[in-house]
Write an enzyme that holds these catalytic residues in place. Structure first.
Site, PDB file in Angstrom:
ATOM      1  N   ASP A   8     129.812  17.063  -4.943  1.00  0.00           N
ATOM      2  CA  ASP A   8     131.137  16.578  -5.267  1.00  0.00           C
ATOM      3  C   ASP A   8     131.333  16.867  -6.761  1.00  0.00           C
ATOM      4  OD1 ASP A   8     133.567  15.066  -5.132  1.00  0.00           O
ATOM      5  OD2 ASP A   8     132.510  13.389  -6.054  1.00  0.00           O
ATOM      6  N   LEU A   9     132.559  16.858  -7.230  1.00  0.00           N
ATOM      7  CA  LEU A   9     132.820  17.180  -8.643  1.00  0.00           C
ATOM      8  C   LEU A   9     133.121  15.929  -9.475  1.00  0.00           C
ATOM      9  CD1 LEU A   9     133.531  19.269 -10.914  1.00  0.00           C
ATOM     10  CD2 LEU A   9     135.854  19.233 -10.023  1.00  0.00           C
ATOM     11  N   ASP A  10     134.277  15.313  -9.155  1.00  0.00           N
ATOM     12  CA  ASP A  10     134.768  14.207  -9.979  1.00  0.00           C
ATOM     13  C   ASP A  10     133.845  12.997  -9.855  1.00  0.00           C
ATOM     14  OD1 ASP A  10     137.311  15.537 -10.689  1.00  0.00           O
ATOM     15  OD2 ASP A  10     137.729  15.356  -8.563  1.00  0.00           O
ATOM     16  N   THR A  16     135.687  13.143 -14.566  1.00  0.00           N
ATOM     17  CA  THR A  16     137.116  13.291 -14.302  1.00  0.00           C
ATOM     18  C   THR A  16     137.637  12.225 -13.343  1.00  0.00           C
ATOM     19  OG1 THR A  16     136.304  15.063 -12.906  1.00  0.00           O
ATOM     20  CG2 THR A  16     137.597  15.710 -14.823  1.00  0.00           C
ATOM     21  N   LYS A  44     139.031   7.171  -4.578  1.00  0.00           N
ATOM     22  CA  LYS A  44     138.005   8.157  -4.947  1.00  0.00           C
ATOM     23  C   LYS A  44     137.658   9.073  -3.776  1.00  0.00           C
ATOM     24  CE  LYS A  44     135.607   5.800  -8.685  1.00  0.00           C
ATOM     25  NZ  LYS A  44     134.321   5.182  -9.068  1.00  0.00           N
ATOM     26  N   GLY A  45     137.704  10.348  -4.024  1.00  0.00           N
ATOM     27  CA  GLY A  45     137.320  11.318  -2.999  1.00  0.00           C
ATOM     28  C   GLY A  45     138.461  11.758  -2.103  1.00  0.00           C
ATOM     29  N   ARG A  48     144.844  14.614  -2.900  1.00  0.00           N
ATOM     30  CA  ARG A  48     145.990  14.188  -3.716  1.00  0.00           C
ATOM     31  C   ARG A  48     147.034  13.487  -2.822  1.00  0.00           C
ATOM     32  NH1 ARG A  48     148.426  19.009  -7.092  1.00  0.00           N
ATOM     33  NH2 ARG A  48     146.206  19.325  -7.485  1.00  0.00           N
ATOM     34  N   SER A 115     134.380  19.728  -3.383  1.00  0.00           N
ATOM     35  CA  SER A 115     135.327  18.760  -3.956  1.00  0.00           C
ATOM     36  C   SER A 115     136.683  18.859  -3.268  1.00  0.00           C
ATOM     37  CB  SER A 115     135.505  19.052  -5.452  1.00  0.00           C
ATOM     38  OG  SER A 115     136.569  18.284  -5.970  1.00  0.00           O
ATOM     39  N   ALA A 116     137.337  17.718  -3.168  1.00  0.00           N
ATOM     40  CA  ALA A 116     138.696  17.702  -2.618  1.00  0.00           C
ATOM     41  C   ALA A 116     139.709  18.186  -3.650  1.00  0.00           C
ATOM     42  CB  ALA A 116     139.062  16.281  -2.183  1.00  0.00           C
ATOM     43  N   LYS A 146     138.240  14.305   3.053  1.00  0.00           N
ATOM     44  CA  LYS A 146     137.206  13.283   3.187  1.00  0.00           C
ATOM     45  C   LYS A 146     137.896  11.979   3.606  1.00  0.00           C
ATOM     46  CE  LYS A 146     134.775  15.465  -0.674  1.00  0.00           C
ATOM     47  NZ  LYS A 146     134.284  15.387  -2.065  1.00  0.00           N
ATOM     48  N   GLU A 170     127.421  12.554  -3.924  1.00  0.00           N
ATOM     49  CA  GLU A 170     128.768  11.954  -3.969  1.00  0.00           C
ATOM     50  C   GLU A 170     128.788  10.628  -4.712  1.00  0.00           C
ATOM     51  OE1 GLU A 170     131.890  11.974  -3.069  1.00  0.00           O
ATOM     52  OE2 GLU A 170     132.073  13.781  -1.869  1.00  0.00           O
ATOM     53  N   ASP A 171     129.937  10.307  -5.314  1.00  0.00           N
ATOM     54  CA  ASP A 171     130.090   8.998  -5.966  1.00  0.00           C
ATOM     55  C   ASP A 171     131.110   8.122  -5.237  1.00  0.00           C
ATOM     56  OD1 ASP A 171     132.339  10.548  -6.681  1.00  0.00           O
ATOM     57  OD2 ASP A 171     132.724   9.205  -8.363  1.00  0.00           O
TER      58      ASP A 171
HETATM   59  C1  G6P Z   1     138.700  14.427  -5.794  1.00  0.00           C
HETATM   60  C2  G6P Z   1     138.865  13.120  -6.527  1.00  0.00           C
HETATM   61  C3  G6P Z   1     140.153  12.440  -6.123  1.00  0.00           C
HETATM   62  C4  G6P Z   1     141.328  13.387  -6.245  1.00  0.00           C
HETATM   63  C5  G6P Z   1     141.074  14.607  -5.352  1.00  0.00           C
HETATM   64  C6  G6P Z   1     142.198  15.632  -5.425  1.00  0.00           C
HETATM   65  O1  G6P Z   1     138.273  14.172  -4.508  1.00  0.00           O
HETATM   66  O2  G6P Z   1     137.769  12.269  -6.264  1.00  0.00           O
HETATM   67  O3  G6P Z   1     140.339  11.322  -6.956  1.00  0.00           O
HETATM   68  O4  G6P Z   1     142.523  12.764  -5.874  1.00  0.00           O
HETATM   69  O5  G6P Z   1     139.874  15.223  -5.757  1.00  0.00           O
HETATM   70  O6  G6P Z   1     142.204  16.202  -6.701  1.00  0.00           O
HETATM   71  P1  G6P Z   1     143.332  17.149  -7.269  1.00  0.00           P
HETATM   72  O7  G6P Z   1     142.766  17.603  -8.587  1.00  0.00           O
HETATM   73  O8  G6P Z   1     143.486  18.284  -6.293  1.00  0.00           O
HETATM   74  O9  G6P Z   1     144.559  16.347  -7.382  1.00  0.00           O
HETATM   75 MG    MG Z   2     133.835  11.997  -6.667  1.00  0.00          MG
END
Ligand code: G6P
Ligand code: MG
Length: 222
Positions: A8-10, A16, A44-45, A48, A115-116, A146, A170-171
């Site tokens: 996962d990224l954020d 972020t 989280k996760g 958008r 990542s989403a 997710k 993942e967080d």
């Molecule tokens: C990740 C984050 C979410 C975020 C999603 C979409 O999964 O954990 O908080 O809403 O990505 O991100 P984006 O940058 O495409 O809006």
């Molecule tokens: Mg995350």
């Protein structure tokens, strides 16, 4: 032994997750909806669109679920978020992550992003980590976000593996559920109260390293 790690990224590679929270909170406030850190755990996760739907549901403004207004709100949040992440540099990589990526590379373990976030590639570039990732799953290509497994299945495919051959890190609870549904082995970053008591969890990314991941994997093989 596992052949790949799906990240996962954020909140795992860089912080972020905090900027997503701040940008959603600002947008919600403009709509007269108050969100706090506890509510943010649910966001989280999520994609958008799913995040915005939850916020509108909280504010009982579900009439905004569709059409141009919905698109405009997502765009407004993203523009604010993009402003916040402009200044990201390699110094913003969370502790232990770079070392872990190098250890994985040295052990010939493949690395992919699950990542989403549609902003994933930009952020990896800013962090100077783009070259470490053999595959990046494009969230626009998956039918369900997710907690559905789709993005993890795609990330594994991008590096020529089955999810069952991979670990996922993942967080967020939605992300852990996505990893479990994909058949990969989950590793959580955070607290058991948020992520579940039945998985291996480190409190911070500092505690992630190859030896720890091997330990988690061996336990699951038994
Ligand atoms: C990740 C984050 C979410 C975020 C999603 C979409 O999964 O954990 O908080 O809403 O990505 O991100 P984006 O940058 O495409 O809006
Ligand atoms: Mg995350």
């Amino acid at each position: 032994m596992f052949k790949g790690v799906l990240f996962d990224l954020d909140g795992v590679i860089t912080d972020t997750a905090e900027y997503h929270y701040l940008a959603w909170r600002a947008l919600a406030a403009e709509l007269g909806i108050e969100i706090d850190r506890q509510f943010n755990q649910q966001l989280k996760g999520l994609s958008r669109a799913d995040s915005l739907r939850l916020i509108l549901q909280k504010g009982q403004q579900t009439e905004l679920y569709q059409g141009e207004a919905f698109q405009e709100l997502m765009q407004r949040k993203n523009e604010n978020y993009l402003k916040m992440i402009q200044k990201i540099t390699p110094a913003d990589i969370l502790p232990g992550i770079k070392e872990l990526l190098f250890e994985l590379q040295a052990a010939n373990i493949k690395i992919a992003l699950a990542s989403a976030s549609q902003n994933g590639p930009v952020i990896l570039e800013k962090l100077g980590l783009a070259d470490c990732f053999l595959g990046i799953a494009d969230p626009k290509q998956v039918a369900a976000g997710k907690p559905a497994p789709d993005i993890y299945l795609l990330a594994a495919k991008e590096i020529g593996l089955n999810a069952q051959e991979c670990l996922g890190i993942e967080d967020a609870l939605a992300g852990i559920q996505a990893i479990q549904a994909s058949g990969a082995v989950p590793v959580g970053v955070g607290q058991a109260q948020d992520l579940g008591a039945d998985i291996d969890i480190v409190e911070t990314t500092k505690d992630l390293n190859l030896a720890y991941l091997q330990e988690v994997w061996q336990k699951c093989e038994k």
